[in-house]
Write a protein that holds these residues in place. Sequence first.
Motif, PDB file in Angstrom:
ATOM      1  N   LEU A  28     -32.259   0.851  39.399  1.00  6.66           N
ATOM      2  CA  LEU A  28     -33.332   1.786  39.058  1.00  6.66           C
ATOM      3  C   LEU A  28     -33.908   2.428  40.321  1.00  6.66           C
ATOM      4  O   LEU A  28     -34.091   3.646  40.375  1.00  6.66           O
ATOM      5  CB  LEU A  28     -34.415   1.053  38.268  1.00  6.66           C
ATOM      6  N   VAL A  29     -34.164   1.622  41.341  1.00  6.49           N
ATOM      7  CA  VAL A  29     -34.688   2.157  42.604  1.00  6.49           C
ATOM      8  C   VAL A  29     -33.658   3.076  43.262  1.00  6.49           C
ATOM      9  O   VAL A  29     -34.010   4.152  43.773  1.00  6.49           O
ATOM     10  CB  VAL A  29     -35.085   1.006  43.556  1.00  6.49           C
ATOM     11  N   PHE A  30     -32.391   2.687  43.231  1.00  8.04           N
ATOM     12  CA  PHE A  30     -31.336   3.540  43.776  1.00  8.04           C
ATOM     13  C   PHE A  30     -31.327   4.897  43.074  1.00  8.04           C
ATOM     14  O   PHE A  30     -31.211   5.939  43.720  1.00  8.04           O
ATOM     15  CB  PHE A  30     -29.972   2.867  43.617  1.00  8.04           C
ATOM     16  N   VAL A  33     -34.354   7.042  44.188  1.00 12.26           N
ATOM     17  CA  VAL A  33     -34.144   7.559  45.544  1.00 12.26           C
ATOM     18  C   VAL A  33     -33.093   8.669  45.543  1.00 12.26           C
ATOM     19  O   VAL A  33     -33.260   9.704  46.198  1.00 12.26           O
ATOM     20  CB  VAL A  33     -33.736   6.416  46.507  1.00 12.26           C
ATOM     21  N   ALA A  34     -32.021   8.488  44.791  1.00 12.66           N
ATOM     22  CA  ALA A  34     -30.964   9.510  44.727  1.00 12.66           C
ATOM     23  C   ALA A  34     -31.493  10.813  44.126  1.00 12.66           C
ATOM     24  O   ALA A  34     -31.180  11.901  44.619  1.00 12.66           O
ATOM     25  CB  ALA A  34     -29.787   8.989  43.916  1.00 12.66           C
ATOM     26  N   VAL A  35     -32.290  10.716  43.078  1.00 10.80           N
ATOM     27  CA  VAL A  35     -32.842  11.920  42.444  1.00 10.80           C
ATOM     28  C   VAL A  35     -33.794  12.630  43.397  1.00 10.80           C
ATOM     29  O   VAL A  35     -33.734  13.857  43.548  1.00 10.80           O
ATOM     30  CB  VAL A  35     -33.547  11.557  41.118  1.00 10.80           C
ATOM     31  N   VAL A  36     -34.665  11.885  44.059  1.00 12.33           N
ATOM     32  CA  VAL A  36     -35.613  12.500  44.995  1.00 12.33           C
ATOM     33  C   VAL A  36     -34.874  13.165  46.149  1.00 12.33           C
ATOM     34  O   VAL A  36     -35.186  14.301  46.537  1.00 12.33           O
ATOM     35  CB  VAL A  36     -36.620  11.442  45.506  1.00 12.33           C
ATOM     36  N   TYR A  37     -33.865  12.489  46.689  1.00 17.41           N
ATOM     37  CA  TYR A  37     -33.096  13.071  47.789  1.00 17.41           C
ATOM     38  C   TYR A  37     -32.379  14.354  47.356  1.00 17.41           C
ATOM     39  O   TYR A  37     -32.410  15.364  48.067  1.00 17.41           O
ATOM     40  CB  TYR A  37     -32.084  12.054  48.328  1.00 17.41           C
ATOM     41  N   ALA A  57     -31.414  17.541  36.770  1.00 11.00           N
ATOM     42  CA  ALA A  57     -32.366  17.047  35.765  1.00 11.00           C
ATOM     43  C   ALA A  57     -31.643  16.305  34.649  1.00 11.00           C
ATOM     44  O   ALA A  57     -32.102  15.250  34.198  1.00 11.00           O
ATOM     45  CB  ALA A  57     -33.175  18.211  35.199  1.00 11.00           C
ATOM     46  N   GLY A  58     -30.522  16.826  34.196  1.00 13.64           N
ATOM     47  CA  GLY A  58     -29.761  16.172  33.133  1.00 13.64           C
ATOM     48  C   GLY A  58     -29.205  14.827  33.560  1.00 13.64           C
ATOM     49  O   GLY A  58     -29.339  13.824  32.853  1.00 13.64           O
ATOM     50  N   CYS A  59     -28.583  14.795  34.731  1.00 17.66           N
ATOM     51  CA  CYS A  59     -28.019  13.538  35.243  1.00 17.66           C
ATOM     52  C   CYS A  59     -29.116  12.509  35.509  1.00 17.66           C
ATOM     53  O   CYS A  59     -28.956  11.330  35.207  1.00 17.66           O
ATOM     54  CB  CYS A  59     -27.231  13.790  36.518  1.00 17.66           C
ATOM     55  N   ALA A  60     -30.223  12.964  36.070  1.00 20.51           N
ATOM     56  CA  ALA A  60     -31.332  12.053  36.350  1.00 20.51           C
ATOM     57  C   ALA A  60     -31.906  11.474  35.068  1.00 20.51           C
ATOM     58  O   ALA A  60     -32.192  10.281  34.984  1.00 20.51           O
ATOM     59  CB  ALA A  60     -32.427  12.782  37.133  1.00 20.51           C
ATOM     60  N   THR A  61     -32.051  12.308  34.065  1.00 17.07           N
ATOM     61  CA  THR A  61     -32.599  11.845  32.789  1.00 17.07           C
ATOM     62  C   THR A  61     -31.696  10.791  32.162  1.00 17.07           C
ATOM     63  O   THR A  61     -32.163   9.741  31.723  1.00 17.07           O
ATOM     64  CB  THR A  61     -32.778  13.027  31.819  1.00 17.07           C
ATOM     65  N   ILE A  62     -30.416  11.060  32.140  1.00 15.68           N
ATOM     66  CA  ILE A  62     -29.473  10.116  31.532  1.00 15.68           C
ATOM     67  C   ILE A  62     -29.424   8.809  32.325  1.00 15.68           C
ATOM     68  O   ILE A  62     -29.577   7.725  31.764  1.00 15.68           O
ATOM     69  CB  ILE A  62     -28.064  10.746  31.437  1.00 15.68           C
ATOM     70  N   TYR A  63     -29.229   8.896  33.636  1.00 18.48           N
ATOM     71  CA  TYR A  63     -29.106   7.689  34.467  1.00 18.48           C
ATOM     72  C   TYR A  63     -30.378   6.853  34.427  1.00 18.48           C
ATOM     73  O   TYR A  63     -30.341   5.642  34.192  1.00 18.48           O
ATOM     74  CB  TYR A  63     -28.773   8.070  35.906  1.00 18.48           C
ATOM     75  N   SER A  65     -32.950   6.918  32.309  1.00 20.50           N
ATOM     76  CA  SER A  65     -33.345   6.399  30.998  1.00 20.50           C
ATOM     77  C   SER A  65     -32.479   5.208  30.585  1.00 20.50           C
ATOM     78  O   SER A  65     -33.000   4.207  30.075  1.00 20.50           O
ATOM     79  CB  SER A  65     -33.303   7.492  29.933  1.00 20.50           C
ATOM     80  N   LEU A  66     -31.174   5.279  30.829  1.00 19.89           N
ATOM     81  CA  LEU A  66     -30.311   4.138  30.500  1.00 19.89           C
ATOM     82  C   LEU A  66     -30.625   2.919  31.369  1.00 19.89           C
ATOM     83  O   LEU A  66     -30.671   1.789  30.878  1.00 19.89           O
ATOM     84  CB  LEU A  66     -28.840   4.523  30.651  1.00 19.89           C
ATOM     85  N   THR A  67     -30.867   3.148  32.655  1.00 20.79           N
ATOM     86  CA  THR A  67     -31.180   2.045  33.555  1.00 20.79           C
ATOM     87  C   THR A  67     -32.535   1.436  33.214  1.00 20.79           C
ATOM     88  O   THR A  67     -32.693   0.211  33.222  1.00 20.79           O
ATOM     89  CB  THR A  67     -31.156   2.512  35.017  1.00 20.79           C
ATOM     90  N   LEU A  68     -33.517   2.268  32.901  1.00 18.94           N
ATOM     91  CA  LEU A  68     -34.831   1.757  32.517  1.00 18.94           C
ATOM     92  C   LEU A  68     -34.758   0.975  31.216  1.00 18.94           C
ATOM     93  O   LEU A  68     -35.367  -0.085  31.082  1.00 18.94           O
ATOM     94  CB  LEU A  68     -35.834   2.898  32.399  1.00 18.94           C
ATOM     95  N   TYR A  69     -33.983   1.464  30.271  1.00 17.71           N
ATOM     96  CA  TYR A  69     -33.790   0.736  29.008  1.00 17.71           C
ATOM     97  C   TYR A  69     -33.166  -0.633  29.280  1.00 17.71           C
ATOM     98  O   TYR A  69     -33.623  -1.645  28.752  1.00 17.71           O
ATOM     99  CB  TYR A  69     -32.904   1.549  28.060  1.00 17.71           C
ATOM    100  N   GLY A  70     -32.130  -0.677  30.110  1.00 23.04           N
ATOM    101  CA  GLY A  70     -31.484  -1.945  30.455  1.00 23.04           C
ATOM    102  C   GLY A  70     -32.430  -2.882  31.186  1.00 23.04           C
ATOM    103  O   GLY A  70     -32.447  -4.092  30.940  1.00 23.04           O
ATOM    104  N   PHE A  71     -33.265  -2.324  32.075  1.00 20.85           N
ATOM    105  CA  PHE A  71     -34.226  -3.137  32.813  1.00 20.85           C
ATOM    106  C   PHE A  71     -35.241  -3.770  31.864  1.00 20.85           C
ATOM    107  O   PHE A  71     -35.511  -4.976  31.943  1.00 20.85           O
ATOM    108  CB  PHE A  71     -34.940  -2.280  33.860  1.00 20.85           C
TER     109      PHE A  71
END
Length: 82
Positions: A28-30, A33-37, A57-63, A65-71
């Motif tokens: 999630l942190v990765f 950081v990747a989206v901000v960069y 925006a699309g890639c960030a939303t998908i990545y 949201s799935l990672t947050l759901y898993g977390f």
Amino acid sequence: MSHSSSAREVIGPDDVTFTHVWLLAGFLVFGIVAVVYNAWVIRKAEERSWKQGCVLAGCATIYLSLTLYGFVWALVHAIDNS
């Protein structure tokens, strides 16, 4: 009939520990950081593209949201299992 030695067991809700939660927190942190960069790189580009912003925006939303759901899923089950 015996199972092959290369078969792996699937991790279920009863097997989740806080180690899994920390692993997902790292992903999630990765992602954040990747989206901000990448947003910073797009913003600093001389030739900005609307398409680049939409793809980011699309890639960030998908990545994220799935990672947050898993977390959250892993956290709930890790608390139940402790």
